[in-house]
Design a protein around this motif. Structure first.
Motif, mmCIF file in Angstrom:
data_model
loop_
_atom_site.group_PDB
_atom_site.id
_atom_site.type_symbol
_atom_site.label_atom_id
_atom_site.label_comp_id
_atom_site.label_asym_id
_atom_site.label_seq_id
_atom_site.Cartn_x
_atom_site.Cartn_y
_atom_site.Cartn_z
ATOM 1 N N GLY A 9 -0.414 3.303 -4.097
ATOM 2 C CA GLY A 9 -0.011 3.535 -2.708
ATOM 3 C C GLY A 9 0.289 4.967 -2.367
ATOM 4 O O GLY A 9 0.315 5.328 -1.186
ATOM 5 N N SER A 69 -9.806 -4.116 1.655
ATOM 6 C CA SER A 69 -9.149 -2.985 2.307
ATOM 7 C C SER A 69 -8.628 -2.081 1.205
ATOM 8 O O SER A 69 -7.939 -2.541 0.289
ATOM 9 C CB SER A 69 -7.994 -3.485 3.185
ATOM 10 N N ASN A 103 -7.317 2.158 0.037
ATOM 11 C CA ASN A 103 -7.097 3.587 0.237
ATOM 12 C C ASN A 103 -7.781 4.321 -0.905
ATOM 13 O O ASN A 103 -7.851 3.808 -2.030
ATOM 14 C CB ASN A 103 -5.602 3.925 0.269
ATOM 15 N N TYR A 114 -5.876 8.467 2.866
ATOM 16 C CA TYR A 114 -4.418 8.556 2.953
ATOM 17 C C TYR A 114 -4.003 9.429 4.142
ATOM 18 O O TYR A 114 -3.083 9.073 4.885
ATOM 19 C CB TYR A 114 -3.836 9.117 1.657
ATOM 20 N N PRO A 127 -6.530 2.595 6.134
ATOM 21 C CA PRO A 127 -7.334 2.141 5.000
ATOM 22 C C PRO A 127 -8.760 1.836 5.416
ATOM 23 O O PRO A 127 -9.047 1.552 6.588
ATOM 24 C CB PRO A 127 -6.607 0.871 4.531
ATOM 25 N N GLY A 168 -4.134 -5.038 -5.725
ATOM 26 C CA GLY A 168 -2.925 -4.418 -6.228
ATOM 27 C C GLY A 168 -3.186 -3.426 -7.334
ATOM 28 O O GLY A 168 -2.249 -2.773 -7.816
ATOM 29 N N ARG A 214 -4.878 0.040 -9.076
ATOM 30 C CA ARG A 214 -5.376 1.394 -8.830
ATOM 31 C C ARG A 214 -6.425 1.679 -9.897
ATOM 32 O O ARG A 214 -6.152 1.539 -11.095
ATOM 33 C CB ARG A 214 -4.262 2.433 -8.883
ATOM 34 N N ASP A 256 -6.989 2.586 -4.394
ATOM 35 C CA ASP A 256 -5.961 1.547 -4.369
ATOM 36 C C ASP A 256 -6.513 0.340 -3.613
ATOM 37 O O ASP A 256 -6.882 0.456 -2.431
ATOM 38 C CB ASP A 256 -4.691 2.035 -3.665
ATOM 39 N N LEU A 298 -5.969 -2.759 -1.699
ATOM 40 C CA LEU A 298 -4.835 -3.282 -0.943
ATOM 41 C C LEU A 298 -4.946 -4.778 -0.659
ATOM 42 O O LEU A 298 -3.950 -5.504 -0.677
ATOM 43 C CB LEU A 298 -4.698 -2.528 0.374
ATOM 44 N N LYS A 299 -6.159 -5.238 -0.343
ATOM 45 C CA LYS A 299 -6.320 -6.618 0.094
ATOM 46 C C LYS A 299 -7.765 -7.030 -0.096
ATOM 47 O O LYS A 299 -8.668 -6.197 -0.046
ATOM 48 C CB LYS A 299 -5.913 -6.767 1.570
#
Length: 309
Positions: free
Chosen positions: A42, A78, A80, A96, A101, A125, A127, A158, A160-161
């Protein structure tokens, strides 16, 4: 072409990529560049310059493993990310700083081949860091002025989803009793619904009505939506765009589409089919979007909200 997308900032990652035939990820005796700051999931990372000759194949390292669902081909994710050249410590692109994202469909050719291959099998979740050789990136043409020809690329990503793009609207069929508005088909077989436009004057204000009301969470204005959609002109009812014809859903950040889409979908429930009628001032206005959308056109959409990112 994404007809509903506004011409805003396009991440470099989404521009034309090389047509390589790489063999996928592999181990490498050359360590990937170190993350020297912002090492937590994150956080915006700082990445060192690569040392020695870059790997010849795609290499993917998991810097921290998440415990979310596994990413599969055709899923929407999704992420970053930050990207730089192997022989540089200066990023050429990152999400970022944009505060937005990136939403993509994995394996659909929306991004460079190295990304499509590297994301499959990863967990939400996580990286990851990847080194992408030229044949899975931008190849011999590069991406001037920031990416020279035959560049090896380094990304920290990263995840995210992730969500599946399969499905159609499911829920309670709503009455369509206003004869002055288009009537949308209520089939849920995955095929494009019919849109019957009345021979009346188009409304001057935005219309956004449930055709089928789902029971998912409400869409937020900051969301990226995963949708199946069909668009026709009010005048004549001619289709100008359809995700159904392309054989796969589409994903759009609501802050990067025409205002009528953003306003019409915000607050609607995931799983729904929505009729949206967009007047010119909330669509493409006096300039239109040639050759398919004339100036001052009122647009009619049927939109199935499959999910959000």
């Amino acid at each position: 072409m994404r007809r509903v997308a506004a011409a805003l900032v396009v991440p470099l990652l989404l521009l034309t990529a090389a047509c390589g035939d790489g063999k996928g990820s592999s181990a490498s005796s050359t360590p990937l560049p170190a993350v020297t700051a912002g090492a937590k999931f994150g956080e915006k990372p700082t990445v060192a310059k690569g040392s020695g000759n870059p790997p010849g194949n795609l290499v993917v390292n998991t810097l921290s493993r998440g415990n979310g669902p596994t990413v599969h081909k055709d899923d929407f994710v999704s992420v970053n990310y930050l990207g730089q050249l192997w022989n540089s410590d200066q990023p050429f692109d990152n999400s970022y700083d944009r505060g937005q994202p990136l939403g993509i469909q994995v394996g659909a050719g929306q991004v460079i081949k190295g990304w499509d291959q590297a994301l499959v099998g990863q967990k939400v979740g996580s990286r990851i860091e990847m080194s992408i050789p030229p044949d899975l990136g931008y190849g011999a043409q590069g991406q001037p002025p920031t990416i020279p020809a035959n560049s090896t690329l380094v990304f920290v990503v990263d995840i995210l989803k992730s969500t599946s793009g399969s499905g159609t609207a499911k829920g309670a069929v709503q009455p369509q009793n206003d004869a002055s508005l288009p009537k949308v088909g209520t089939n849920t077989d995955g095929k494009a619904p019919s849109i019957d436009v009345p021979k009346t004057s188009a409304p001057k204000s935005l219309v956004a009505n449930y055709v089928i009301e789902g029971n998912g969470p409400a869409v937020k204005s900051s969301d990226t939506v995963i949708v199946q959609y069909k668009g026709v002109l009010w005048d004549g009812g001619k289709q100008f765009d359809s995700s159904y014809d392309r054989g796969q859903p589409a994903s759009f950040a609501l802050n990067q589409v025409v205002k009528g889409w953003a306003e019409g979908l915000t607050g609607k429930k995931v799983g729904s089919r929505v009729l949206i009628v967009i007047p010119p001032d909330l669509g493409y206005g006096s300039q239109g979007n040639p050759p398919t959308i004339p100036a001052n056109a009122t647009l009619v959409f049927s939109v199935d909200i499959i999910g959000t990112l």
